[in-house]
Write a protein that holds these residues in place. Structure first.
Motif, PDB file in Angstrom:
ATOM      1  N   PRO A 130       0.817  -1.214   0.000  1.00  0.00           N
ATOM      2  CA  PRO A 130       0.000   0.000   0.000  1.00  0.00           C
ATOM      3  C   PRO A 130       0.849   1.263   0.000  1.00  0.00           C
ATOM      4  N   ASN A 131       1.989   1.237   0.682  1.00  0.00           N
ATOM      5  CA  ASN A 131       2.852   2.414   0.710  1.00  0.00           C
ATOM      6  C   ASN A 131       3.426   2.705  -0.671  1.00  0.00           C
ATOM      7  N   ILE A 132       3.805   1.657  -1.379  1.00  0.00           N
ATOM      8  CA  ILE A 132       4.332   1.839  -2.719  1.00  0.00           C
ATOM      9  C   ILE A 132       3.241   2.390  -3.622  1.00  0.00           C
ATOM     10  N   SER A 133       2.063   1.827  -3.539  1.00  0.00           N
ATOM     11  CA  SER A 133       0.939   2.276  -4.355  1.00  0.00           C
ATOM     12  C   SER A 133       0.566   3.713  -4.019  1.00  0.00           C
ATOM     13  N   THR A 134       0.503   4.051  -2.742  1.00  0.00           N
ATOM     14  CA  THR A 134       0.153   5.394  -2.324  1.00  0.00           C
ATOM     15  C   THR A 134       1.199   6.389  -2.796  1.00  0.00           C
ATOM     16  N   THR A 135       2.465   6.024  -2.696  1.00  0.00           N
ATOM     17  CA  THR A 135       3.530   6.916  -3.134  1.00  0.00           C
ATOM     18  C   THR A 135       3.431   7.176  -4.631  1.00  0.00           C
ATOM     19  N   SER A 136       3.206   6.131  -5.414  1.00  0.00           N
ATOM     20  CA  SER A 136       3.097   6.340  -6.862  1.00  0.00           C
ATOM     21  C   SER A 136       1.844   7.132  -7.208  1.00  0.00           C
ATOM     22  N   SER A 137       0.768   6.963  -6.446  1.00  0.00           N
ATOM     23  CA  SER A 137      -0.458   7.724  -6.677  1.00  0.00           C
ATOM     24  C   SER A 137      -0.239   9.202  -6.383  1.00  0.00           C
ATOM     25  N   ILE A 138       0.451   9.479  -5.283  1.00  0.00           N
ATOM     26  CA  ILE A 138       0.744  10.875  -4.936  1.00  0.00           C
ATOM     27  C   ILE A 138       1.671  11.483  -5.979  1.00  0.00           C
ATOM     28  N   ASP A 139       2.630  10.687  -6.470  1.00  0.00           N
ATOM     29  CA  ASP A 139       3.506  11.166  -7.540  1.00  0.00           C
ATOM     30  C   ASP A 139       2.699  11.522  -8.786  1.00  0.00           C
ATOM     31  N   LEU A 140       1.720  10.691  -9.138  1.00  0.00           N
ATOM     32  CA  LEU A 140       0.881  10.970 -10.313  1.00  0.00           C
ATOM     33  C   LEU A 140       0.079  12.248 -10.092  1.00  0.00           C
ATOM     34  N   ILE A 141      -0.450  12.427  -8.894  1.00  0.00           N
ATOM     35  CA  ILE A 141      -1.201  13.648  -8.583  1.00  0.00           C
ATOM     36  C   ILE A 141      -0.294  14.862  -8.753  1.00  0.00           C
ATOM     37  N   GLN A 142       0.897  14.806  -8.175  1.00  0.00           N
ATOM     38  CA  GLN A 142       1.814  15.943  -8.252  1.00  0.00           C
ATOM     39  C   GLN A 142       2.254  16.198  -9.695  1.00  0.00           C
ATOM     40  N   LYS A 143       2.563  15.142 -10.425  1.00  0.00           N
ATOM     41  CA  LYS A 143       2.980  15.279 -11.821  1.00  0.00           C
ATOM     42  C   LYS A 143       1.848  15.889 -12.648  1.00  0.00           C
ATOM     43  N   THR A 144       0.635  15.406 -12.435  1.00  0.00           N
ATOM     44  CA  THR A 144      -0.522  15.908 -13.171  1.00  0.00           C
ATOM     45  C   THR A 144      -0.792  17.366 -12.827  1.00  0.00           C
ATOM     46  N   CYS A 145      -0.707  17.690 -11.561  1.00  0.00           N
ATOM     47  CA  CYS A 145      -1.009  19.049 -11.117  1.00  0.00           C
ATOM     48  C   CYS A 145       0.030  20.064 -11.593  1.00  0.00           C
ATOM     49  N   LYS A 146       1.236  19.608 -11.889  1.00  0.00           N
ATOM     50  CA  LYS A 146       2.257  20.524 -12.414  1.00  0.00           C
ATOM     51  C   LYS A 146       1.856  21.087 -13.771  1.00  0.00           C
ATOM     52  N   ASN A 147       0.937  20.418 -14.455  1.00  0.00           N
ATOM     53  CA  ASN A 147       0.453  20.886 -15.757  1.00  0.00           C
ATOM     54  C   ASN A 147      -0.680  21.894 -15.631  1.00  0.00           C
ATOM     55  N   THR A 148      -1.022  22.287 -14.415  1.00  0.00           N
ATOM     56  CA  THR A 148      -2.160  23.186 -14.208  1.00  0.00           C
ATOM     57  C   THR A 148      -1.686  24.555 -13.735  1.00  0.00           C
ATOM     58  N   LYS A 149      -2.561  25.534 -13.845  1.00  0.00           N
ATOM     59  CA  LYS A 149      -2.246  26.901 -13.409  1.00  0.00           C
ATOM     60  C   LYS A 149      -2.240  27.031 -11.887  1.00  0.00           C
ATOM     61  N   TYR A 150      -2.976  26.159 -11.220  1.00  0.00           N
ATOM     62  CA  TYR A 150      -3.146  26.276  -9.766  1.00  0.00           C
ATOM     63  C   TYR A 150      -2.755  24.963  -9.098  1.00  0.00           C
ATOM     64  N   TYR A 151      -1.464  24.763  -9.012  1.00  0.00           N
ATOM     65  CA  TYR A 151      -0.902  23.514  -8.493  1.00  0.00           C
ATOM     66  C   TYR A 151      -1.442  23.187  -7.101  1.00  0.00           C
ATOM     67  N   ASP A 152      -1.378  24.129  -6.177  1.00  0.00           N
ATOM     68  CA  ASP A 152      -1.796  23.860  -4.793  1.00  0.00           C
ATOM     69  C   ASP A 152      -3.279  23.493  -4.715  1.00  0.00           C
ATOM     70  N   LEU A 153      -4.114  24.193  -5.460  1.00  0.00           N
ATOM     71  CA  LEU A 153      -5.543  23.872  -5.494  1.00  0.00           C
ATOM     72  C   LEU A 153      -5.748  22.462  -6.041  1.00  0.00           C
ATOM     73  N   CYS A 154      -5.034  22.148  -7.087  1.00  0.00           N
ATOM     74  CA  CYS A 154      -5.143  20.830  -7.716  1.00  0.00           C
ATOM     75  C   CYS A 154      -4.750  19.731  -6.731  1.00  0.00           C
ATOM     76  N   VAL A 155      -3.580  19.868  -6.129  1.00  0.00           N
ATOM     77  CA  VAL A 155      -3.087  18.829  -5.209  1.00  0.00           C
ATOM     78  C   VAL A 155      -4.023  18.679  -4.019  1.00  0.00           C
ATOM     79  N   SER A 156      -4.412  19.791  -3.408  1.00  0.00           N
ATOM     80  CA  SER A 156      -5.256  19.688  -2.211  1.00  0.00           C
ATOM     81  C   SER A 156      -6.629  19.104  -2.547  1.00  0.00           C
ATOM     82  N   SER A 157      -7.181  19.481  -3.683  1.00  0.00           N
ATOM     83  CA  SER A 157      -8.491  18.942  -4.076  1.00  0.00           C
ATOM     84  C   SER A 157      -8.413  17.451  -4.341  1.00  0.00           C
ATOM     85  N   LEU A 158      -7.387  17.030  -5.059  1.00  0.00           N
ATOM     86  CA  LEU A 158      -7.271  15.616  -5.393  1.00  0.00           C
ATOM     87  C   LEU A 158      -6.918  14.766  -4.177  1.00  0.00           C
ATOM     88  N   LYS A 159      -6.040  15.267  -3.326  1.00  0.00           N
ATOM     89  CA  LYS A 159      -5.678  14.500  -2.133  1.00  0.00           C
ATOM     90  C   LYS A 159      -6.844  14.368  -1.159  1.00  0.00           C
TER      91      LYS A 159
END
Length: 185
Positions: free
Chosen positions: A19-48
């Protein structure tokens, strides 16, 4: 101790790491995806804040953000509907009638924005990303119509709470558009 017992302990240990490996890769995907947006912090907090995002791919993350936008537009519609009963002490009778009309029009625009986001979800399900993008852009534009109604009536102030909600909604839509761009349609 037997060999089977050690094997069992190692197996349990490895399973507990999964689960830790899966969670880490999921958080990485969220962060990577949110870097493509204008509002990174909003994106990360909403998705998390949505537990389903930990198991989602990029398309799933876009879907989650569209639902965040729908919830926001619906809440703004409810907010505006509740404001239709005004404190009339600061307004003339004509201003009261006009303000109620403007607030109703604004509530209607946020309802249309919710519908446009619902259409974008349907487009996402059908993997028609260009139409999903178009519907999100339309949803983001509905608050402008509301704001313009107040601009055409300079005697009536645009409610500050509505301005804050408008900005928040537009930011959510911008995040969705950034995620849709990341899908590479």
């Amino acid at each position: 101790m037997s060999y089977n017992f050690y094997f069992f302990l190692i197996f349990v240990f490895l399973i507990s790491l999964q689960p830790n490996i899966s969670t880490t890769s999921s958080i990485d995907l969220i962060q990577k995806t949110c870097k493509n947006t204008k509002y990174y912090d909003l994106c990360v907090s909403s998705l998390k804040s949505d537990s389903t995002s930990l198991k989602a791919d990029t398309k799933g993350l876009a879907t989650i953000m569209i639902k965040v936008g729908m919830a926001n537009a619906t809440a703004t519609n409810s907010f505006l509907s509740s404001k239709l009963v005004l404190n009339t002490t600061n307004y003339t009778n004509n201003d009261v009638v006009l303000m109620k009309k403007l607030l109703k029009d604004c509530a209607d625009k946020y309802a249309l924005a919710t519908n446009a986001l619902q259409d974008s979800l349907q487009d996402m399900n059908n993997e028609v990303y260009d139409y999903a993008y178009m519907h999100v852009m339309a949803a983001a534009d509905y608050p402008n119509v509301c704001h313009n109604g107040f601009r055409r009536n300079p005697g009536l102030a645009y409610p500050p709470q509505l301005a804050i909600r408008e900005d928040g909604f537009k930011h959510i839509c911008d995040v969705v558009l950034g995620i849709l761009d990341a899908l590479g349609w």
